[in-house]
Design a protein around this motif. Structure first.
Motif, mmCIF file in Angstrom:
data_model
loop_
_atom_site.group_PDB
_atom_site.id
_atom_site.type_symbol
_atom_site.label_atom_id
_atom_site.label_comp_id
_atom_site.label_asym_id
_atom_site.label_seq_id
_atom_site.Cartn_x
_atom_site.Cartn_y
_atom_site.Cartn_z
ATOM 1 N N ALA A 122 17.345 -47.244 31.184
ATOM 2 C CA ALA A 122 16.474 -47.542 30.044
ATOM 3 C C ALA A 122 15.069 -46.998 30.275
ATOM 4 N N GLY A 123 14.612 -47.123 31.532
ATOM 5 C CA GLY A 123 13.281 -46.625 31.862
ATOM 6 C C GLY A 123 13.190 -45.115 31.734
ATOM 7 N N VAL A 124 14.217 -44.412 32.209
ATOM 8 C CA VAL A 124 14.221 -42.951 32.146
ATOM 9 C C VAL A 124 14.268 -42.474 30.694
ATOM 10 N N VAL A 125 15.152 -43.075 29.902
ATOM 11 C CA VAL A 125 15.257 -42.692 28.489
ATOM 12 C C VAL A 125 13.935 -42.951 27.759
ATOM 13 N N SER A 126 13.332 -44.111 28.011
ATOM 14 C CA SER A 126 12.046 -44.438 27.367
ATOM 15 C C SER A 126 10.956 -43.462 27.778
ATOM 16 N N LEU A 127 10.962 -43.081 29.062
ATOM 17 C CA LEU A 127 9.958 -42.135 29.556
ATOM 18 C C LEU A 127 10.122 -40.773 28.898
ATOM 19 N N ILE A 128 11.362 -40.318 28.758
ATOM 20 C CA ILE A 128 11.618 -39.018 28.117
ATOM 21 C C ILE A 128 11.178 -39.029 26.656
ATOM 22 N N LEU A 129 11.535 -40.106 25.944
ATOM 23 C CA LEU A 129 11.155 -40.199 24.535
ATOM 24 C C LEU A 129 9.638 -40.294 24.371
ATOM 25 N N SER A 130 8.967 -41.052 25.260
ATOM 26 C CA SER A 130 7.505 -41.142 25.212
ATOM 27 C C SER A 130 6.878 -39.775 25.459
ATOM 28 N N GLY A 131 7.441 -39.044 26.426
ATOM 29 C CA GLY A 131 6.940 -37.699 26.698
ATOM 30 C C GLY A 131 7.102 -36.775 25.499
ATOM 31 N N TRP A 132 8.207 -36.953 24.775
ATOM 32 C CA TRP A 132 8.451 -36.141 23.582
ATOM 33 C C TRP A 132 7.421 -36.456 22.507
ATOM 34 N N GLU A 148 -2.320 -43.288 15.756
ATOM 35 C CA GLU A 148 -1.325 -43.870 14.846
ATOM 36 C C GLU A 148 0.071 -43.320 15.135
ATOM 37 N N ASN A 149 0.143 -42.056 15.463
ATOM 38 C CA ASN A 149 1.427 -41.412 15.702
ATOM 39 C C ASN A 149 1.982 -41.689 17.096
ATOM 40 N N LEU A 150 1.092 -41.840 18.074
ATOM 41 C CA LEU A 150 1.542 -42.010 19.451
ATOM 42 C C LEU A 150 1.665 -43.461 19.883
ATOM 43 N N GLY A 151 0.919 -44.351 19.239
ATOM 44 C CA GLY A 151 0.834 -45.710 19.754
ATOM 45 C C GLY A 151 -0.267 -45.798 20.786
ATOM 46 N N PHE A 152 -0.686 -47.006 21.115
ATOM 47 C CA PHE A 152 -1.882 -47.194 21.940
ATOM 48 C C PHE A 152 -1.726 -46.647 23.355
ATOM 49 N N LEU A 153 -0.617 -46.944 24.004
ATOM 50 C CA LEU A 153 -0.453 -46.537 25.405
ATOM 51 C C LEU A 153 -0.227 -45.032 25.555
ATOM 52 N N ASP A 154 0.644 -44.474 24.725
ATOM 53 C CA ASP A 154 0.866 -43.025 24.798
ATOM 54 C C ASP A 154 -0.393 -42.250 24.425
ATOM 55 N N TYR A 155 -1.216 -42.836 23.555
ATOM 56 C CA TYR A 155 -2.491 -42.201 23.193
ATOM 57 C C TYR A 155 -3.396 -42.082 24.411
ATOM 58 N N GLN A 156 -3.345 -43.088 25.297
ATOM 59 C CA GLN A 156 -4.153 -43.031 26.517
ATOM 60 C C GLN A 156 -3.685 -41.885 27.415
ATOM 61 N N VAL A 157 -2.372 -41.729 27.510
ATOM 62 C CA VAL A 157 -1.823 -40.638 28.322
ATOM 63 C C VAL A 157 -2.220 -39.286 27.733
ATOM 64 N N ALA A 158 -2.120 -39.180 26.405
ATOM 65 C CA ALA A 158 -2.501 -37.926 25.739
ATOM 66 C C ALA A 158 -3.978 -37.616 25.978
ATOM 67 N N ALA A 159 -4.831 -38.657 26.006
ATOM 68 C CA ALA A 159 -6.265 -38.454 26.250
ATOM 69 C C ALA A 159 -6.510 -37.916 27.658
ATOM 70 N N VAL A 160 -5.764 -38.431 28.627
ATOM 71 C CA VAL A 160 -5.885 -37.942 30.014
ATOM 72 C C VAL A 160 -5.468 -36.479 30.092
ATOM 73 N N LEU A 161 -4.334 -36.146 29.484
ATOM 74 C CA LEU A 161 -3.831 -34.765 29.520
ATOM 75 C C LEU A 161 -4.810 -33.807 28.832
ATOM 76 N N LYS A 162 -5.374 -34.245 27.699
ATOM 77 C CA LYS A 162 -6.331 -33.409 26.972
ATOM 78 C C LYS A 162 -7.582 -33.156 27.805
ATOM 79 N N GLU A 163 -8.078 -34.208 28.439
ATOM 80 C CA GLU A 163 -9.276 -34.077 29.286
ATOM 81 C C GLU A 163 -9.019 -33.118 30.437
ATOM 82 N N ASN A 164 -7.871 -33.253 31.081
ATOM 83 C CA ASN A 164 -7.543 -32.366 32.210
ATOM 84 C C ASN A 164 -7.393 -30.920 31.749
ATOM 85 N N ARG A 165 -6.774 -30.727 30.583
ATOM 86 C CA ARG A 165 -6.587 -29.368 30.061
ATOM 87 C C ARG A 165 -7.932 -28.714 29.753
#
Length: 593
Positions: A122-132, A148-165
Motif C-alpha cells: 500500500a505504501g509503495v502504490v501510494s508513493l508511486i501515485l503521489s509521485g505521478w 488544490e491539485n496536489l493536496g497540502f503534503l504533495d504541494y510541500q514536496v513539489a515546493a522542495v523540488l522546484k526550489e532545488n531545480r
C-alpha cells in the motif's frame, strides 16, 4: 475540491505505512497520535495563514514562526470556530486506539507478516501515485491552483523540488550573464514610446543635493486619501502633500513572504521578493545593491528608524546588507504604549528629527527611512489619540478602527513636517511616502460594506492592493498627479531620478522603472496573488493553471475583461523577469564577516 482529497489521502497513507513498518509496536500508538496532532496543527495554522496572506504556506514559512508572537493580535482576529474541526479526528483516533488496545494481543494485526507485506505494498502504490500527481502538477506556476491539485503534503514536496531545480539553474549561471539577460529582456517591452524620443529626463536632479526622507506607512491603502467622513478629512496632511507635490494614485504593493520588511527591501533595491522566504531572512547575508549604497557615493549618511526590535523580520541582517549607516530600534524611543509594538509614530518622528538635526548642523546630507507602526492591525488606537469621530454604523467595525488608525498615521506625519520646519530642514529635504501593503482583509470588511459606508467604488483585489505614493520636492510650486501605473519596485528608480542619480551610469540593475519617465509599465506580483499575476496599464491579470484560464480585471472600471489574448506576451515577459530577478539576488556576493 472534494475530488482532490485523494491526493492528500495517498500522501498521508505513505507516512502511516512508514510508521507501521518502521516504528516498534509499543511506540506506534504515541507516534500515530503525534503525527495526527502535528498534521492537524499544520492544517489549522495553514488555514490561518491563507486567511491572512491569500497564499498556501510551504515549509519555508517555518523559518518565520518566531515572528508570530509579535503579530499575535492580527492572527487572533482571523480565527474562526470551524477551524477547530481539524482536531476532531483526534477524538475518533482515541476511540479507535482504545478499541484496538482492548483486543487480545493475538488478534492485533501488527504482528502478522502478511499484514506487513500488505502495508508495504500500500505504501509503495501510494508513493508511486503521489509521485505521478507531483510530476503532473509541478509545472503549474499558480501556487494556489497547484496546491488544490496536489493536496497540502504533495504541494510541500513539489515546493522542495522546484526550489532545488531553480537553485541548480542559478548555480550554472553567473551574475554578469544574468544582468545582461535582464537588460536584454527589458528592452523587449516598450516602456517608452518610439515617438517620445530621447529628450531630457523629467525631474532629473530636481532634489539633487537635498536630504531624502522616505516614510513607509504601515498597512496604508490609497482609498482614504481625499476622502471625508462626516465632514472630517481622513488624511489632511497627505492630501496637502499630494496637492503640492507628485501624487501617484495608481500604485500597487508587490510584497512577498516578508510583508513589511519586503517592502523595505524592494524600495531600497528594486529587486523582486522571491515569494518563498522573507528577503531579510534569506538574503540578509548579501551585499545588496541599494539606495544607501548609491547615495553613499554622494557623501550621504543613511539611517533607518523603526519602533520595534531590530530582530523582528531579521532586520538586524537586512540593514547592514542594504548598507544603512545607523538603525534606531526599540531602545531608542520612550515607550508611550501606543500599541503592541510600543512607541507611537509621534515618538518615532521626535527621535528621528533629533538624530537628523545633528547631521543637518554638520551640513551632512542624509537619507532617512521611517517605518511606521501605529496603523498596524488590529488598529487599536488609544482613545486619547483618536482624532476623528466615527458614525454609529462604523463603531466597533474593522473598517472604522482602520480609518481611525490611518487618520492618526496621517496626523503623525504632520508632526514630522512641523519638526522639520522648526529645525530648518524642510526646505532642504525631499519627502517620499508610500504604503507597505493593504490593511483591510476581505473577510473582516467586505467590498460591499466599504463601498456603501464610504460612498466609493471599492474592489477586493484592485482597491485592496492599491497603495499611495507621494513625493514632495523642495521648491515645487504646484502639484502633479502622475497617472502612470506603478509598483514598489519603481520607488528606487523614481527617487534616484529626482536625486540626480543616473542608474544607467552607475551600472545599476533595477527591476522597476522611473515612473516619471516611462510611457507604459508592467510589473508582477506573486504573494497574496499567485505567480504569473501582473499589473499593466490596463488590467490586473491573475492566471489559472496557466494563461488561458486566467482572469483579468480593468484597473479603471473594476469590471472583468473577457478578451485576454493581447496580454499573453505580458504574462510570458513577467514570468521570465521574475525568474531572472530570483537568479540575480541569489547570485549576489555574500558580505564579509
Amino acid at each position: 475540491m472534494w475530488d482532490r482529497l485523494a491526493t492528500d489521502g495517498l500522501a498521508i497513507l505513505v507516512i502511516m505505512c512508514l510508521i507501521e513498518l518502521i516504528v516498534p509496536s509499543r511506540a506506534k500508538g504515541p507516534v500515530m497520535w503525534g503525527f495526527n496532532l502535528v498534521f492537524s496543527l499544520m492544517l489549522f495554522a495553514s488555514t490561518l495563514y491563507y486567511a491572512h496572506f491569500g497564499s498556501v504556506p510551504t515549509y519555508t514559512a517555518l523559518r518565520e514562526l518566531h515572528q508570530v508572537p509579535q503579530i499575535k493580535g492580527s492572527v487572533e482576529s482571523l480565527i474562526e470556530p470551524e477551524y477547530f474541526l481539524f482536531f476532531i479526528d483526534l477524538l475518533v483516533l482515541a476511540i479507535l486506539w482504545g478499541v484496538t488496545l482492548s483486543k487480545p494481543k493475538s488478534m492485533r494485526l501488527g504482528r502478522r507478516p502478511v499484514w506487513k507485506i500488505g502495508v508495504a505494498a500500500a505504501g509503495v502504490v501510494s508513493l508511486i501515485l503521489s509521485g505521478w500527481y507531483i510530476h503532473n502538477g509541478g509545472k503549474i506556476e499558480n501556487e494556489i491552483v497547484q496546491a488544490e491539485n496536489l493536496g497540502f503534503l504533495d504541494y510541500q514536496v513539489a515546493a522542495v523540488l522546484k526550489e532545488n531545480r531553480q537553485n541548480d539553474e542559478i548555480t550554472d549561471g553567473n551574475l554578469g550573464k544574468t544582468k545582461s539577460e535582464v537588460k536584454k529582456l527589458q528592452a523587449t517591452f516598450a516602456y517608452k514610446d518610439a515617438s517620445s524620443g530621447k529628450g531630457n529626463l523629467q525631474y532629473f536632479g530636481a532634489a539633487k543635493g537635498k536630504n531624502l526622507i522616505i516614510i513607509q506607512m504601515e498597512a496604508f491603502q490609497n482609498f482614504p486619501l481625499h476622502l471625508s467622513l462626516n465632514g472630517q478629512e481622513l488624511t489632511p496632511v497627505l492630501n496637502k502633500l499630494a496637492a503640492e507635490g507628485l501624487y501617484f494614485p495608481n500604485f500597487y504593493q508587490q510584497i512577498g513572504q516578508g510583508n513589511t520588511s519586503d517592502a523595505e527591501f524592494m524600495s531600497n533595491t528594486s529587486i523582486y521578493p522571491t515569494g518563498t522566504i522573507a528577503m531579510s531572512t534569506g538574503y540578509g547575508d548579501r551585499e545588496l545593491p541599494s539606495l544607501p549604497r548609491l547615495l553613499e557615493k554622494y557623501n550621504y549618511e543613511s539611517s533607518t528608524f523603526h519602533v520595534n526590535d531590530v530582530s523582528f523580520w531579521d532586520r538586524s541582517k537586512m540593514y547592514p546588507a542594504l548598507n544603512f549607516t545607523h538603525y534606531y530600534d526599540k531602545p531608542s524611543y520612550t515607550n508611550d504604549h501606543f500599541n503592541a509594538f510600543g512607541a507611537s509614530d509621534e515618538e518615532l518622528y521626535r527621535v528621528g528629527v533629533e538624530k537628523l538635526s545633528e547631521l543637518h548642523k554638520q551640513n551632512k546630507p542624509f537619507y532617512a527611512q521611517f517605518v511606521t507602526a501605529s496603523s498596524h492591525a488590529p488598529f487599536n488606537v488609544p482613545k486619547d489619540r483618536q482624532r476623528i469621530t466615527l458614525p454609529d454604523s462604523l463603531q466597533g467595525t474593522e473598517l472604522g478602527d482602520y480609518l481611525t488608525a490611518i487618520n492618526y498615521t496621517d496626523y503623525a506625519i504632520g508632526t514630522l513636517v512641523e519638526r522639520l520646519k522648526q529645525n530648518g530642514m524642510w526646505d532642504d529635504t525631499a519627502l517620499v511616502a508610500y504604503g507597505d501593503h493593504f490593511g483591510i482583509l476581505p473577510k473582516l470588511a467586505s467590498e460591499e460594506f466599504i463601498s456603501s459606508e464610504l460612498g466609493i467604488k471599492y474592489n477586493d483585489q484592485v482597491s485592496r492592493y492599491n497603495i499611495p505614493l507621494l513625493i514632495h520636492i523642495p521648491g515645487q510650486s504646484s502639484g502633479k498627479v502622475v497617472e502612470r501605473v506603478g509598483g514598489q519596485l519603481d520607488i528606487l528608480p523614481t527617487v534616484a531620478n529626482i536625486m540626480g542619480v543616473s542608474l544607467a551610469k552607475e551600472g545599476f540593475t533595477a527591476f522597476g522603472h522611473d515612473l516619471l519617465n516611462v510611457d507604459h509599465n508592467i510589473f508582477g506580483m506573486r504573494y497574496y496573488l499567485p505567480t504569473g499575476s501582473f499589473f499593466n496599464d490596463d488590467v490586473l491579470f491573475v492566471p489559472g493553471k496557466g494563461f488561458d484560464d486566467g482572469t483579468a480585471i480593468s484597473l479603471k472600471t473594476y469590471e472583468p475583461v473577457t478578451d485576454i489574448t493581447k496580454y499573453r506576451a505580458d504574462y510570458d515577459y513577467i514570468l521570465k523577469l521574475m525568474k531572472l530577478s530570483d537568479a540575480y539576488v541569489k547570485q549576489l556576493p555574500k558580505r564579509g564577516p
